[in-house]
Design an enzyme around this catalytic site. Sequence first.
Site, PDB file in Angstrom:
ATOM      1  N   SER A 259      11.594  -7.992  -1.599  1.00  0.00           N
ATOM      2  CA  SER A 259      11.279  -7.272  -2.838  1.00  0.00           C
ATOM      3  C   SER A 259      11.978  -5.910  -2.878  1.00  0.00           C
ATOM      4  CB  SER A 259       9.767  -7.080  -2.950  1.00  0.00           C
ATOM      5  OG  SER A 259       9.284  -6.408  -1.824  1.00  0.00           O
TER       6      SER A 259
ATOM      7  N   GLN B 177      11.684  -2.237  -3.121  1.00  0.00           N
ATOM      8  CA  GLN B 177      10.521  -1.498  -2.661  1.00  0.00           C
ATOM      9  C   GLN B 177      10.869  -0.069  -2.307  1.00  0.00           C
ATOM     10  OE1 GLN B 177      10.043  -2.648   1.855  1.00  0.00           O
ATOM     11  NE2 GLN B 177      10.429  -4.502   0.673  1.00  0.00           N
TER      12      GLN B 177
ATOM     13  N   HIS C 172       8.831   3.326   0.147  1.00  0.00           N
ATOM     14  CA  HIS C 172       7.696   3.625   1.020  1.00  0.00           C
ATOM     15  C   HIS C 172       7.235   5.054   0.802  1.00  0.00           C
ATOM     16  CE1 HIS C 172       8.706  -0.162   2.773  1.00  0.00           C
ATOM     17  NE2 HIS C 172       9.912   0.268   3.099  1.00  0.00           N
TER      18      HIS C 172
ATOM     19  N   LYS D  32       6.377   5.548   6.163  1.00  0.00           N
ATOM     20  CA  LYS D  32       7.128   4.447   6.764  1.00  0.00           C
ATOM     21  C   LYS D  32       8.626   4.674   6.610  1.00  0.00           C
ATOM     22  CE  LYS D  32       7.500  -0.593   6.647  1.00  0.00           C
ATOM     23  NZ  LYS D  32       8.151  -1.517   5.735  1.00  0.00           N
TER      24      LYS D  32
ATOM     25  N   GLU E  95      12.266   4.091   7.727  1.00  0.00           N
ATOM     26  CA  GLU E  95      12.748   2.948   8.504  1.00  0.00           C
ATOM     27  C   GLU E  95      14.262   2.970   8.674  1.00  0.00           C
ATOM     28  OE1 GLU E  95      10.972  -0.205   6.151  1.00  0.00           O
ATOM     29  OE2 GLU E  95      12.770  -0.475   4.950  1.00  0.00           O
TER      30      GLU E  95
ATOM     31  N   HIS F  25      14.893   0.329  -2.188  1.00  0.00           N
ATOM     32  CA  HIS F  25      15.817  -0.546  -1.461  1.00  0.00           C
ATOM     33  C   HIS F  25      15.334  -1.982  -1.495  1.00  0.00           C
ATOM     34  CE1 HIS F  25      12.768   0.821   1.408  1.00  0.00           C
ATOM     35  NE2 HIS F  25      12.891  -0.338   1.998  1.00  0.00           N
TER      36      HIS F  25
ATOM     37  N   ARG G 234       6.107  -1.942  -4.577  1.00  0.00           N
ATOM     38  CA  ARG G 234       7.148  -2.874  -5.023  1.00  0.00           C
ATOM     39  C   ARG G 234       7.527  -2.695  -6.492  1.00  0.00           C
ATOM     40  NH1 ARG G 234       3.796  -5.540  -1.517  1.00  0.00           N
ATOM     41  NH2 ARG G 234       4.830  -6.374   0.316  1.00  0.00           N
TER      42      ARG G 234
ATOM     43  N   LYS H  21       4.398 -10.446  -5.987  1.00  0.00           N
ATOM     44  CA  LYS H  21       3.275  -9.555  -5.637  1.00  0.00           C
ATOM     45  C   LYS H  21       3.133  -8.419  -6.642  1.00  0.00           C
ATOM     46  CE  LYS H  21       3.524 -10.398  -0.680  1.00  0.00           C
ATOM     47  NZ  LYS H  21       3.993  -9.824   0.575  1.00  0.00           N
TER      48      LYS H  21
HETATM   49 ZN   LIG Z   1      11.433  -1.174   3.351  1.00  0.00          ZN
END
Ligand SMILES: [Zn+2]
Length: 413
Positions: free
Chosen positions: A107, A109, A111, A134, A136, A265, A284, A290
């Site tokens: 998806s 998304q 964070h 989050k 990453e 992203h 999302r 979802k």
């Molecule tokens: Zn991510």
Amino acid sequence: MNKIVKLHCVAQQYSWGNYGLNSTVAQLLSADSCVKIDESAPYAELWMGAHPSAPSVVETDDHKRLTLQQYLEANGIESLLGKQVVDRFGAVFPFLFKVLSIRTALSIQSHPDSDLAKKLFEKFPDIYKDPYHKPEIAIALTPFKALCGFRPLNDIIQFINDVPELKASIHASIESDKLDHSNCSLYLNNVVVALLKTNATVIKENLATLVNRISAQSTKNDLDQLVLVLHEQYPGDVGVFFAYLLNYIQMAPGQALFLPAGEPHAYVAGDCVECMAPSDNVVRAGLTPKLKDVDTLAHMLTYNTGEPPLVKPICESDNHALFRPPVDEFEVESYHISEGAEQSIKSRRGPAIVLVLDGNIQISSSLQPQNNFDKLIKGTVLFVPIDTPFTVKTIDSKSSTLYIARVSERLFK
Ligand SMILES: [Zn+2]
């Protein structure tokens, strides 16, 4: 006593993962004799760490199975992780390490940052599962495609002008005079919100027209191909239009992408290792059945534009790369060790998780003989406490690649 222990890890079987042993995740998992691979099931992510949704397990000398968190608590968190780590992050394991094997796009998304993560967790604990941010990093293991960060503003304006179906889908929910691009953030905010609030049937019709038009073209560029692939995987989903708003990058193995809070992203295809703060908080925007939390998303995006955030590695030798993004929780290091060669792994201060990505290895530690292992095969995952140097030797006439995630040296500076 700083003992290296093996971790038994869990796979997440999200629908976008590669099936059975086609998935790198299943190949790694099959090293664990307790796990049976189902060829008809997707294996999307291997989780290495202590996140409560899928904690790694340590088998103790007396054959008890403890989660990594229970193991740390039973053996002294501070002596295994170090005082500075516990002072900074509390008595929890501070990062989550993963391998992803992607069949269909994830998806679109973003964070939350730490403040927003706390608020969302308090208000909607069923949706936002933990109070952590989050950030990453994703390091490509194969050729890897992703959408990430907004394209340069002029490119976005151009696409909205040139792609009539995109323009119609945005203008269905906002008047033209509200789309003033002298304020970049406000403009992008309006574009994203308009697109996400347009009626799903209108989006579906516009996408059908777009896809028919591209299919009829005699030549198709990379972006055309991407739009077709995304639409085939998620027919009628508004997320397909984000291909025109976000940078589309195709990474070579060994290239890395860092995603701070608020960057939109979507990983599209390929395998990667990923490391993040121990969080599962995802907001999302598309390419998903979802929940799309449009208001939260529109509010939290940074609306930075321009080149995608690739991370340059620090290389101490030809066979080594260290990725150190601007966060304290983690850094990731890789070693490629040739057939029959020996490699000493420096003692760094952060506690670590080691993944044997391929090949078979032997580990020895002259100072700490409890850390000698005669044979560790592809897929082995180890927890390495602080201040634990060791030497790796490849065996069985194969080379080996190791990935090591650990608490960042930045914390100790
Ligand atoms: Zn991510």
